[in-house]
Scaffold this motif. Structure first.
Motif, PDB file in Angstrom:
ATOM      1  N   VAL A   1       0.829  -1.202   0.000  1.00  0.00           N
ATOM      2  CA  VAL A   1       0.000   0.000   0.000  1.00  0.00           C
ATOM      3  C   VAL A   1       0.866   1.256   0.000  1.00  0.00           C
ATOM      4  O   VAL A   1       0.612   2.223  -0.740  1.00  0.00           O
ATOM      5  CB  VAL A   1      -0.958  -0.025   1.220  1.00  0.00           C
TER       6      VAL A   1
ATOM      7  N   GLN B   1       2.075   7.025  -6.727  1.00  0.00           N
ATOM      8  CA  GLN B   1       1.012   7.930  -7.143  1.00  0.00           C
ATOM      9  C   GLN B   1       1.415   9.389  -6.914  1.00  0.00           C
ATOM     10  O   GLN B   1       1.223  10.251  -7.783  1.00  0.00           O
ATOM     11  CB  GLN B   1      -0.272   7.589  -6.385  1.00  0.00           C
ATOM     12  N   GLU B   2       2.019   9.687  -5.758  1.00  0.00           N
ATOM     13  CA  GLU B   2       2.453  11.057  -5.463  1.00  0.00           C
ATOM     14  C   GLU B   2       3.573  11.499  -6.397  1.00  0.00           C
ATOM     15  O   GLU B   2       3.616  12.655  -6.831  1.00  0.00           O
ATOM     16  CB  GLU B   2       2.907  11.151  -4.006  1.00  0.00           C
TER      17      GLU B   2
ATOM     18  N   LEU C   1       1.076   4.298  -2.853  1.00  0.00           N
ATOM     19  CA  LEU C   1       0.816   5.704  -2.552  1.00  0.00           C
ATOM     20  C   LEU C   1       1.979   6.591  -3.002  1.00  0.00           C
ATOM     21  O   LEU C   1       1.769   7.675  -3.564  1.00  0.00           O
ATOM     22  CB  LEU C   1       0.570   5.873  -1.048  1.00  0.00           C
ATOM     23  N   LYS C   2       3.188   6.134  -2.779  1.00  0.00           N
ATOM     24  CA  LYS C   2       4.349   6.963  -3.141  1.00  0.00           C
ATOM     25  C   LYS C   2       4.507   7.065  -4.657  1.00  0.00           C
ATOM     26  O   LYS C   2       4.888   8.119  -5.180  1.00  0.00           O
ATOM     27  CB  LYS C   2       5.614   6.395  -2.504  1.00  0.00           C
TER      28      LYS C   2
END
Length: 1333
Positions: free
Chosen positions: A1141, A1148-1149, A1145-1146
């Motif tokens: 997860v 995506q950022e 997220l990273k």
């Protein structure tokens, strides 16, 4: 120190046109020439030798039909595609060359004498027959008309307040009446045509007009600005000539002046005042100056002269002379003689506005000539020490030669001058390496004068010493002598009169063989002539050179160079093609020059300088264009080279960045040389050095370190390039020429360690040779004092690749000690008295300075044990020298350490110590017993090991003091060696040593020391403290303890061992020494030693223990393992899922940040560097990562910081690293259980707990499989590469580099790189029990 060398000559003879040429102009874009005659205009193309346009002006009535018309000016108008023509009758005509339309745009009734356009072609000036000036625009709209003759001085009139009036000046022998004499105005020169002359400044802001004043009859120069306002009027100058030329750079206006005994070219400033001059090489009233012309870059002034009619002169000549200036001296570089009658009479000449060194000449017989020159340095080309590094500079009738090997003389001075009867046009040195100092001179009369440097009795009147020599000064220089003068004899002399520079690129290749190039008069071809000395009488002063053979080359040869090693010449054609000629071949054949790949070489652009060089053993051709582009073969390797020179195995270049680079050609390949020139300059001390702005290479002194550079203003600078210096030093050292190498290194501040480090074995074998060559105590001392352990060939002066043949030093022996010992042995063998100071230096410079030996030698000198010799050194001199090398306080301490008080006093007297301090101390020492005296000295000098040695000899009464010193300085090991093992002192020291070890928590070592000296009680407590149960029980046996004490001791030992998790050893102690096997079995079960526990059970036949203790322990262990596996499996799965997860997220950022940067579009380059850095940190800005602010002043704080560094808290910036670390710990902890699980499975099967065993084996196997399958998913390949992948590279973009930096900044700290390596799981299945499958 450069000369103008003729590149090429272009001729167009017998142009088919009516009438006689009167003037001409250039069409630079079309590369054509416009020629005006009394009948009209013609346009010719000199390259194709054809007439392109004919525009008759007679038919339209602009010129009379009787042939008396005159065109006074022609100007090509670039933007209008037309030509402006002005006639003497007053018409200004615009001619369209494409349509042949003629338009009269203006007419002056009084006629036009001069038409002059401004350099920007915005304004045009017309000088009329009524002595007026008319200024018009480019569209021929009149702006203003003014009288040429003005009474006013101009706007720049000088202001005076009465100081320095002529009446107050001192007039010498002329007397006071000279102050009141009226100035006499001389009329214009007899041959002056009284026409006006106009010249513009290069920027078009001012123009100057030279006119004859009607009142005085003398010439005056007036300066006007662009707005037609008079600025200044020249001061009265007697004999001022009509010629006028404003320097394009704007500083000076050139004209001529006839003086009583000479004729000068004079220069005026814009304010009308004189500013310098130079004298023309003619007598009074011998010539007249027709015109002066500056070239486009203001570096060359062309002077067109014509001989005046004399009674004894039948054939008159005219001359075109090219003058340049350097160091405020004017040099006559070229002289072109023409006839003043017939077809070769000069009509006009022009400099090309685009090509600075191209001169166009138009002769009377419709003969057009175009000359191209370029700058070159004429230097000798030898590469051995016999070459004197000569550089020749042409100065009219003189050749100025400077010998740079012996001295550096700034121009315009020189070492000696060669005087010639005619102006010199070319100088060449012999290409033969043995005769490289011989030179030949080609003058304007096409004569070659040969000068040789051999011995000849008597003085040569044509050779005069320059700046060297003087009254009674003996010059240690062999000047050359004139061997012979040769005239060049061609088969036909046709056209020699019309083209004075028929031969170019003259080269002296052999003793009596020259090569020369001439250009075809009718086509684009060149002819190479081989000139040989014709047979003649030996005593004849004049010899002849005849053309023995010639070869025609398709193309125009513009430059050449010769290679003495391969006996070949390289010719370059105008299209860049390079040809080769082997001069030793019997036939004169020319073939294409081929590169090592076998392809013909063709420069992309014509090069003004070419050289042949061996690069990596392959012959290459180097070229430099006038635009600073540097080529190797046909590959451009640099575009900022201002000059270059090939010397021996080196290539030296100067660049626009004001550096001088030196490359070794022997060790470099073409690719490495190309990379070194194309890459950014690295601050390497050997290859690159800074030089003054605008420096150019003049020459390199062969077999020396001097590189001569010339600055733009003309002065010289000598630099010693580090590459040349080190190469020459290495050559000297290889030849064992230590003297030359040492002097060079000392003068140029090269580290003297190189003398040894270049080849240690050779140096150590020739130390005596080194000393005898140096033969100076001071220099040998300098060498010794500069020695250091560092190998300078690996740090400061790395050797070239091919010369890495040096022998490595013995790793066991130290460099300083080897050199000092070898030098000292050689010095003592040669002359120990002469080199006494050097011998002392060799002792001091050793790794451990031998100061005691040095002081002893000085003491021997003082005692007078050395015989008195003339070169012997006194003790006082030796001591003074010693104090320069060693600190006086250190020397005093060492002298005190010799226990020689005479030596101490001798050193103390030279120090700054107070006698009231050291004399009482020395007197006290003298009164002591010898051993105690030395103990006191050693203790004062803090030499405690020696101190206790002397104190141990003083007797038992001093043992207490000795023991206290031993305890104070921890000298137990050294002290134990001083006393016999069985002595009481030895035992006391051992006990003190053991107590010291106990304080340091070294209990086992303390117990051994106590045991050896017999202190068994202390040994027992020490062994018990460290848990050494074997040694403890051994000491207990030596103490003969009772059984009860042994049992209690055994229980205490067992408890200590259990604390250390040594259950098996504790069980042995309880069973054997406390006879408590039941407790032993319990300890074994606690430690999971199932086999040993069963052994004791069956040994003592206690089957009940199996039911009461063994089986419950086994089942409890099985449950504990199952619970541990369940918890570890759950933890592993939870962390793994969370890691996936976090990574998603990273990513995506990161993609969001890249999209933001891409949204800026092409304007992103305009953003400041700061904004890009801020935007790059947005991803991590929400977290306050404060670990960098944690103080690490204690280990507690450091451990705390490490714990906080990787937090498993959701959302922390380094959560992914913490998860990786936790997963790695889980995998390793489970992998370590394999042996323990295997032993439990065996006892479970033994006691028929098969179901429990299968359950445990299945659970452990499933856990291992789960982790093995998840390892590639957790430690991915991208994860492992993220810590090592570079962010820069040929395929990187701005966005990818920024994203990589952001990722490294937030995800990959350098110190955590090991976390990205997956844990290793041992691939073994021995833990499984096949009986349970």
């Amino acid at each position: 120190m450069r000369n103008l060398k003729l590149l090429r000559t272009l001729e167009f003879r017998d142009i088919q046109a009516p009438g006689r040429p009167q003037c001409f102009s250039l069409r630079t874009e079309q590369r054509t020439v416009l020629i005006g005659s009394e009948y009209g205009l013609i346009e010719v193309d000199p390259a194709t030798r054809e007439v392109k346009n004919e525009i008759p002006l007679v038919a339209e009535g602009f010129l009379p039909e009787d042939g008396n018309g005159c065109i006074v000016g022609i100007q090509d108008l670039l933007d209008q595609e037309s030509v402006c023509v002005a006639t003497a009758s007053g018409d200004v005509i615009l001619c369209n060359l494409s349509t042949h339309q003629l338009e009269c745009v203006g007419s002056v009734a009084s006629g036009i004498s001069v038409m002059s356009w401004s350099p920007d072609q915005e304004l045009v000036l017309l000088a009329t027959g009524q002595q007026t000036l008319i200024m018009m625009t480019r569209d021929f709209e009149p702006i203003m008309e003014q009288q040429i003759h003005q009474d006013d001085f101009g706007e720049g009139k000088f202001i005076t307040v009465g100081w320095g009036k002529k009446e107050t000046q001192f007039h010498g022998s002329e007397g006071r009446q000279a102050a009141f004499q009226m100035p006499m105005h001389e009329s214009a020169l007899p041959w002056d045509d009284h026409k006006s002359q106009i010249t513009w400044r290069g920027d078009g802001q001012f123009f100057a007009v030279s006119v004859v004043c009607p009142e005085t009859g003398a010439r005056k120069i007036r300066v006007w600005n662009r707005e037609f306002a008079l600025q200044s009027t020249s001061e009265p100058v007697a004999g001022l000539g009509p010629s006028l030329a404003w320097k394009p750079s704007g500083s000076l206006i050139a004209s001529t002046q006839d003086k009583p005994n000479q004729q000068d070219v004079v220069f005026f400033e814009k304010n009308g005042l004189l500013h310098g001059q130079f004298t023309l090489p003619f007598l009074k009233d011998e010539v007249k100056v027709n015109d002066l012309l500056w070239n486009a870059d203001s570096s060359v002034l062309a002077v067109w002269l014509e001989e005046l009619q004399r009674e004894d002169s039948s054939t008159l000549k005219s001359y075109v002379q090219l003058w340049t200036v350097g160091n405020y001296h004017w040099y006559l570089k070229q002289s072109l003689p023409f006839s003043t009658s017939g077809k070769s009479q000069i009509v006009s000449l022009l400099w090309d506005p685009m090509t600075p060194y191209r001169l166009h000449v138009l002769c009377q017989g419709w003969h057009y000539l175009c000359y191209d020159w370029h700058w070159t340095t004429d230097r000798s080309s030898g590469n051995n020490s016999s070459d004197l590094a000569n550089v020749a500079v042409i100065d009219g009738y003189r050749v100025l030669v400077t010998v740079f090997r012996q001295t550096v003389i700034p121009p315009p001075m020189c070492t000696y001058r060669l005087l010639n009867p005619h102006p010199v046009n070319q100088v060449m040195f012999s290409a033969h390496l043995e005769n490289s100092n011989d030179l030949a001179v080609l003058d304007a009369s096409n004569q070659i004068s040969v000068y040789k440097c051999g011995d000849k009795p008597g003085l040569d009147p044509t050779v005069k010493l320059g700046a060297v020599g003087g009254n009674g000064f003996k010059v240690p220089l062999k000047t050359p002598h004139l061997e012979k003068r040769y005239t060049i004899r061609f088969g036909n002399n046709e056209g020699e009169e019309a083209n004075p520079l028929r031969l170019s690129l003259l080269t002296w290749i052999e003793e009596d063989i020259f090569l020369a190039v001439s250009h075809s008069q009718s086509s684009s071809q060149s002819v190479i002539h081989r000139l040989t000395v014709a047979p003649s009488e030996m005593n004849e002063e004049q010899g002849q050179l005849s053309v023995s053979s010639s070869v025609v080359v398709d193309g125009v040869i513009i430059s050449l160079c010769c290679s003495s090693k391969t006996k070949s010449l390289a010719f370059q054609l105008a299209d860049g093609q390079v040809l080769r000629y082997l001069w030793e071949s019997s036939s004169l054949t020319v073939e294409p020059w081929k590169n090592p790949g076998g392809f013909p070489v063709r420069f992309p652009y014509p090069c003004t300088q070419i050289e042949v060089a061996m690069i990596g053993g392959e012959e290459r051709i180097l070229g430099l264009t006038d635009r600073c582009r540097f080529f190797i073969d046909d590959t451009e390797v640099a575009s900022n080279i201002t000059s270059f020179a090939v010397y021996d195995e080196f290539l030296l270049l100067t660049t626009h960045s004001h550096t001088c680079q030196c490359f070794s050609l022997r060790d470099a390949s073409f690719k490495t040389l190309q990379a070194g020139l194309c890459g950014s300059p690295v601050a390497n001390g050997e290859i690159l050095r800074k030089v003054e702005r605008g420096s150019r290479i003049v020459t390199v002194v062969p077999q020396d370190t001097k590189l001569i550079l010339q600055m733009p203003r003309g002065n010289l600078e000598v630099v010693h390039h580090r590459t040349l210096v080190l190469a020459q030093i290495r050559k000297w050292l290889d030849k064992l020429m230590f003297k030359d190498a040492f002097e060079c290194m000392r003068k140029l501040r090269i580290n003297l360690n190189l003398i040894h480090d270049h080849n240690p074995k050779v140096f150590l074998e020739n130390v005596e040779t080194f000393i005898k060559q140096i033969d100076s105590v001071n220099h040998i001392n300098l060498f010794l004092t500069e020695l250091k352990e560092e190998d300078v060939t690996k740090t400061m002066y790395p050797p070239p690749v091919t010369s890495c043949t040096q022998i490595s030093r013995d790793p066991d022996g130290k460099k300083l000690d080897l050199i000092c010992d070898a030098m000292r042995a050689a010095l003592e063998n040669i002359s120990p008295h002469k080199y006494c100071l050097s011998i002392l230096t060799s002792h001091v410079k050793k790794t451990i300075p031998e100061l005691e030996i040095v002081l002893q030698k000085v003491h021997e000198l003082q005692a007078g044990n050395v015989p008195s010799l003339p070169d012997a050194v006194s003790a006082e001199e030796a001591l003074k020298y010693l104090l320069l090398l060693v600190d006086v306080n250190e020397l005093y301490d060492h002298s005190l350490g010799t226990y020689d008080f005479d030596l101490v006093l001798m050193v103390a007297e030279k120090s700054q110590k107070d006698p009231k301090e050291y004399l009482p101390f020395l007197n006290t020492l003298k009164k002591m017993e010898t051993n105690y005296q030395r103990f006191t000295i050693d203790k004062y000098l803090k030499r405690y090991e020696k101190a206790i040695g002397h104190l141990s000899k003083c007797g038992p009464e001093y043992f207490t003091e000795c023991l206290n010193l031993i305890k104070d300085k921890n000298l137990y090991k050294e002290a134990l060696k001083l006393y016999p093992p069985n002595s009481q002192q030895h035992k006391a020291i051992s006990i003190a040593y053991g107590e010291y070890l106990v304080q340091e928590h070294l209990y086992e070592s303390a117990g051994l020391v106590f045991s050896r000296c017999g202190a068994h009680e202390k040994a027992l407590s020490a062994f018990l403290a460290c848990g050494s149960w074997q040694q403890t029980l051994c000491v207990a046996a030596q103490l003969q303890l009772t059984e009860d004490k042994v049992a209690s001791l055994a229980r205490a030992l067992a408890a200590k061992l259990v604390e250390q998790r040594k259950h098996s050893e504790a069980a042995i102690v309880l069973e054997q020494y406390a006879q408590d096997y039941e407790e032993a079995v319990l300890l074994l079960l606690e430690g999971a030693a199932w086999g040993e526990a069963l052994r004791l059970v069956y040994k003592y036949n206690r089957m009940d223990i199996i039911e009461t203790n063994v089986k419950p322990s086994i089942l409890e262990a099985q449950k504990n393992y199952l619970a541990f596996l369940d918890s570890q499996t759950a933890t592993f799965s939870r962390h793994k899922n969370r890691l996936l997860v976090v990574r998603a997220l990273k990513e995506q950022e990161q993609q969001v940040n890249l999209d933001k940067e891409a949204a800026h579009g092409p304007e992103s380059d305009l953003f400041s560097e700061t904004s890009s850095v801020v935007s790059g940190s947005e991803m991590s800005s929400r977290y306050s990562h404060s670990s960098s602010r944690i103080s690490a002043r204690s280990s507690k704080n450091r451990r705390k910081a490490e714990r906080k560094k990787h937090s498993l808290k959701e959302g922390s910036p380094l959560e992914d690293l913490a998860l990786l670390e936790a997963l790695s710990e889980v995998v390793q902890s489970v992998d370590k259980l394999k042996d323990e699980v295997h032993s439990v499975l065996k006892v479970l099967f033994l006691f028929e707990f098969e179901e429990q065993g299968k359950e445990l084996q299945k659970a452990f196997e499933s856990t291992l499989q789960l982790m093995e399958r998840a390892l590639p998913e957790i430690w991915t390949l991208a994860c492992q590469q993220s810590s090592t992948t570079p962010v820069l590279g040929p395929s990187s973009t701005a966005n990818s580099i920024m994203a990589s930096y952001q990722q490294q900044k937030t995800l990959v700290p350098v110190s955590d790189a090991e976390i990205f390596i997956p844990p290793k799981m041992h691939k073994r299945n021995q833990w499984k029990l096949s009986l349970l499958e």
